[in-house]
Design a protein around this motif. Structure first.
Motif, PDB file in Angstrom:
ATOM      1  N   MET A  63       0.958  -1.503  -0.086  1.00  0.00           N
ATOM      2  CA  MET A  63       0.357  -0.202  -0.545  1.00  0.00           C
ATOM      3  C   MET A  63       0.656   1.402  -0.130  1.00  0.00           C
ATOM      4  O   MET A  63       1.039   2.024  -0.987  1.00  0.00           O
ATOM      5  CB  MET A  63      -1.386  -0.349   1.465  1.00  0.00           C
ATOM      6  CG  MET A  63      -1.871  -0.782   0.856  1.00  0.00           C
ATOM      7  SD  MET A  63      -3.214  -0.552   3.037  1.00  0.00           S
ATOM      8  CE  MET A  63      -3.974  -2.213   2.755  1.00  0.00           C
ATOM      9  N   LEU A  64       2.111   1.590   0.705  1.00  0.00           N
ATOM     10  CA  LEU A  64       2.663   2.659   0.866  1.00  0.00           C
ATOM     11  C   LEU A  64       3.746   3.229  -0.580  1.00  0.00           C
ATOM     12  O   LEU A  64       3.844   3.670  -0.555  1.00  0.00           O
ATOM     13  CB  LEU A  64       4.029   2.114   2.055  1.00  0.00           C
ATOM     14  CG  LEU A  64       2.997   2.347   3.648  1.00  0.00           C
ATOM     15  CD1 LEU A  64       4.425   2.083   4.544  1.00  0.00           C
ATOM     16  CD2 LEU A  64       2.422   3.778   3.986  1.00  0.00           C
ATOM     17  N   LEU A  65       4.030   1.629  -1.133  1.00  0.00           N
ATOM     18  CA  LEU A  65       5.000   1.900  -1.951  1.00  0.00           C
ATOM     19  C   LEU A  65       4.168   2.314  -3.400  1.00  0.00           C
ATOM     20  O   LEU A  65       4.017   2.874  -4.544  1.00  0.00           O
ATOM     21  CB  LEU A  65       5.037   0.646  -2.196  1.00  0.00           C
ATOM     22  CG  LEU A  65       6.183   0.138  -1.390  1.00  0.00           C
ATOM     23  CD1 LEU A  65       7.037  -1.209  -1.682  1.00  0.00           C
ATOM     24  CD2 LEU A  65       7.832   1.159  -1.927  1.00  0.00           C
ATOM     25  N   HIS A  66       2.334   1.659  -3.453  1.00  0.00           N
ATOM     26  CA  HIS A  66       1.641   2.305  -4.430  1.00  0.00           C
ATOM     27  C   HIS A  66       1.383   4.155  -4.323  1.00  0.00           C
ATOM     28  O   HIS A  66       0.872   4.744  -5.348  1.00  0.00           O
ATOM     29  CB  HIS A  66       0.561   1.735  -4.269  1.00  0.00           C
ATOM     30  CG  HIS A  66       1.265   0.474  -5.317  1.00  0.00           C
ATOM     31  ND1 HIS A  66       1.271   0.116  -6.666  1.00  0.00           N
ATOM     32  CD2 HIS A  66       0.016  -1.469  -4.780  1.00  0.00           C
ATOM     33  CE1 HIS A  66       1.092  -0.914  -6.782  1.00  0.00           C
ATOM     34  NE2 HIS A  66       0.791  -2.042  -6.046  1.00  0.00           N
ATOM     35  N   HIS A  67       0.645   4.112  -2.734  1.00  0.00           N
ATOM     36  CA  HIS A  67       0.476   5.251  -2.209  1.00  0.00           C
ATOM     37  C   HIS A  67       1.861   6.478  -2.621  1.00  0.00           C
ATOM     38  O   HIS A  67       0.817   7.547  -2.862  1.00  0.00           O
ATOM     39  CB  HIS A  67      -0.243   5.335  -1.146  1.00  0.00           C
ATOM     40  CG  HIS A  67      -1.034   6.060  -0.669  1.00  0.00           C
ATOM     41  ND1 HIS A  67      -2.372   6.063  -1.618  1.00  0.00           N
ATOM     42  CD2 HIS A  67      -1.255   7.552   0.445  1.00  0.00           C
ATOM     43  CE1 HIS A  67      -2.418   7.976  -0.242  1.00  0.00           C
ATOM     44  NE2 HIS A  67      -2.191   8.110   0.428  1.00  0.00           N
ATOM     45  N   ALA A  68       2.398   5.997  -2.325  1.00  0.00           N
ATOM     46  CA  ALA A  68       3.432   7.099  -2.777  1.00  0.00           C
ATOM     47  C   ALA A  68       3.819   7.249  -3.990  1.00  0.00           C
ATOM     48  O   ALA A  68       4.574   8.871  -4.665  1.00  0.00           O
ATOM     49  CB  ALA A  68       4.421   6.726  -2.198  1.00  0.00           C
ATOM     50  N   ARG A  69       3.216   6.884  -4.306  1.00  0.00           N
ATOM     51  CA  ARG A  69       3.243   7.162  -6.200  1.00  0.00           C
ATOM     52  C   ARG A  69       1.714   7.808  -7.174  1.00  0.00           C
ATOM     53  O   ARG A  69       1.732   8.658  -8.746  1.00  0.00           O
ATOM     54  CB  ARG A  69       3.587   6.038  -7.720  1.00  0.00           C
ATOM     55  CG  ARG A  69       4.966   5.541  -6.885  1.00  0.00           C
ATOM     56  CD  ARG A  69       5.257   4.744  -8.530  1.00  0.00           C
ATOM     57  NE  ARG A  69       3.966   3.597  -8.807  1.00  0.00           N
ATOM     58  CZ  ARG A  69       3.989   2.602  -8.569  1.00  0.00           C
ATOM     59  NH1 ARG A  69       5.039   2.136  -7.668  1.00  0.00           N
ATOM     60  NH2 ARG A  69       3.376   1.614  -8.979  1.00  0.00           N
ATOM     61  N   ARG A  70       0.911   8.941  -6.569  1.00  0.00           N
ATOM     62  CA  ARG A  70       0.036   8.722  -5.826  1.00  0.00           C
ATOM     63  C   ARG A  70       0.042  10.480  -6.817  1.00  0.00           C
ATOM     64  O   ARG A  70      -1.086  10.046  -7.942  1.00  0.00           O
ATOM     65  CB  ARG A  70      -0.839   8.769  -4.731  1.00  0.00           C
ATOM     66  CG  ARG A  70      -2.210   8.980  -4.653  1.00  0.00           C
ATOM     67  CD  ARG A  70      -2.713   9.198  -3.501  1.00  0.00           C
ATOM     68  NE  ARG A  70      -3.974  10.559  -3.747  1.00  0.00           N
ATOM     69  CZ  ARG A  70      -4.986   9.731  -2.532  1.00  0.00           C
ATOM     70  NH1 ARG A  70      -5.408   9.334  -2.052  1.00  0.00           N
ATOM     71  NH2 ARG A  70      -6.233  10.416  -2.764  1.00  0.00           N
TER      72      ARG A  70
END
Length: 378
Positions: free
Chosen positions: A208-215
């Motif tokens: 989740m964090l790795l995906h959310h970082a690119r939001r």
């Protein structure tokens, strides 16, 4: 007042009431009443023991609910002892509340709604606005979910995998209205990490964090979709990426690989590349191979075909794609991309147009339609 901190106490307090004999639906309603009371009282008179205060007020609310329901007067026998202010449940009891809200008898949409209400602490109105449905509709959905699990006991171990699945579905709902569902999924997952010492729980949080970082880089200011290769990587949240990688490493060190850890490893490799051209696609293919052994689904095979196309060339990617069911969502988009890279622009244009017709979001539909028009113009 720290509203987020207040909401984080909800699972603890609900678990106390359920352990004391309250049914889940009444317990959850009573806790919501206590929260409303806290919002009124705490700004002027904050308690020394916030959790204990909530337990006491919620229990009294539950007693009032029972006493007002004359048709179920016999239940009053179970409310003789009021819990002490500091009486809070163990981690195991709170974890069972997560299991209850993600019970297999519930549909995914109902499980998500109940998790948002009972675990995340959102109001019915907030949940309804996030899903763009009337509040009455969401209230009925939550009420039906409570009724379905009314007879489920909290004395049996639950399935962490089911809880993780619900949280990941919640994360992928993203953002709408005034509630950021992705952020809520991350917040609740952080709590779950503290409750369940499982590598896959950490793997999901890392993913989740790795995906959310690119939001911030995924859409232009006008709302157009930006493919990963074209994103402005300077806008990625490097602190969130570092946290996600550290959590992933701690999970992988346990040597109990699961699907969420494998997906997080793939996301970490994307995040580690300073430019799209520096992406280690060979290692990504290897992680997809690992993921296939864990979850041999058509979606994983589809994503692996993209990675193979990047690592070994578009023809190799198309060969891998030939092993995937064409009815899988995004199949046409992947096929179009690989055909374009292989130089077959005519086929790519047709498939981009087909992919646009199948798209489930306006941003994706617009992106694919533009790709088809670009190739036709050439």
């Amino acid at each position: 007042m720290d509203v987020v901190g207040l909401r984080e106490r909800i699972p603890l307090v609900v678990a106390v009431l359920v352990r004391r004999g309250a049914d889940f639906a009444s317990a959850e309603d009573a806790v919501q009443s206590a929260l409303l009371r806290a919002l009124e009282v705490w700004p002027q008179d904050p308690p020394r023991d916030p959790t204990g205060w909530l337990v006491t007020v919620a229990w009294r609310a539950f007693v009032d609910i029972v006493r007002s329901d004359t048709a179920r007067a016999a239940r009053e026998e179970r409310v003789a002892a009021e819990p002490l202010p500091g009486d809070v449940p163990s981690h195991d009891e709170t974890l069972r509340l997560y299991f209850l809200c993600s019970h297999p008898s519930l549909t995914p949409s109902s499980a998500i709604a109940l998790t948002l209400r009972a675990v995340a602490g959102l109001t019915t109105r907030q949940i309804a606005e996030a899903y763009l449905v009337p509040e009455t509709t969401m209230a009925q959905r939550i009420s039906r979910a409570k009724q379905r699990i009314a007879a489920v006991r909290l004395d049996q171990p639950g399935d962490v995998g089911t809880v993780l699945g619900v949280l990941y579905l919640l994360f992928n709902e993203g953002y709408s209205g005034d509630v950021d569902l992705a952020a809520e999924a991350i917040r609740v997952s952080r709590q779950l990490v503290a409750l369940a010492d499982e590598p896959e729980v950490r793997g999901l949080l890392a993913l989740m964090l790795l995906h959310h970082a690119r939001r911030a880089a995924r859409l232009t200011p006008s709302g157009r979709l930006v493919p990963l290769a074209e994103q402005d990587r300077s806008t990625w949240d490097t602190a969130m990426i570092a946290e996600g990688v550290a959590i992933l490493q701690s999970a992988l060190a346990r040597d109990r690989l699961g699907p969420y850890q494998a997906q997080a490893a793939i996301a970490a490799l994307h995040a580690d590349a300073r430019t799209a051209g520096e992406t280690d696609w060979t290692q990504i293919v290897e992680w997809y191979d690992e993921l296939l052994t864990l979850t041999p689904t058509a979606v994983v095979r589809l994503n692996r075909a993209v990675a193979v196309g990047e690592a070994d060339g578009p023809r190799a990617g198309l060969a891998a794609l030939s092993q995937v069911d064409p009815m899988v969502p995004r199949f046409a988009a992947v096929s179009a991309y690989l055909h374009e890279r292989a130089g077959d622009r005519e086929t790519a244009a047709v498939e981009y147009a087909e992919a646009a017709r199948r798209a489930t979001s306006e941003a994706e539909r617009d992106h694919l339609s533009r790709a088809a028009a670009r190739l036709r113009d050439r």
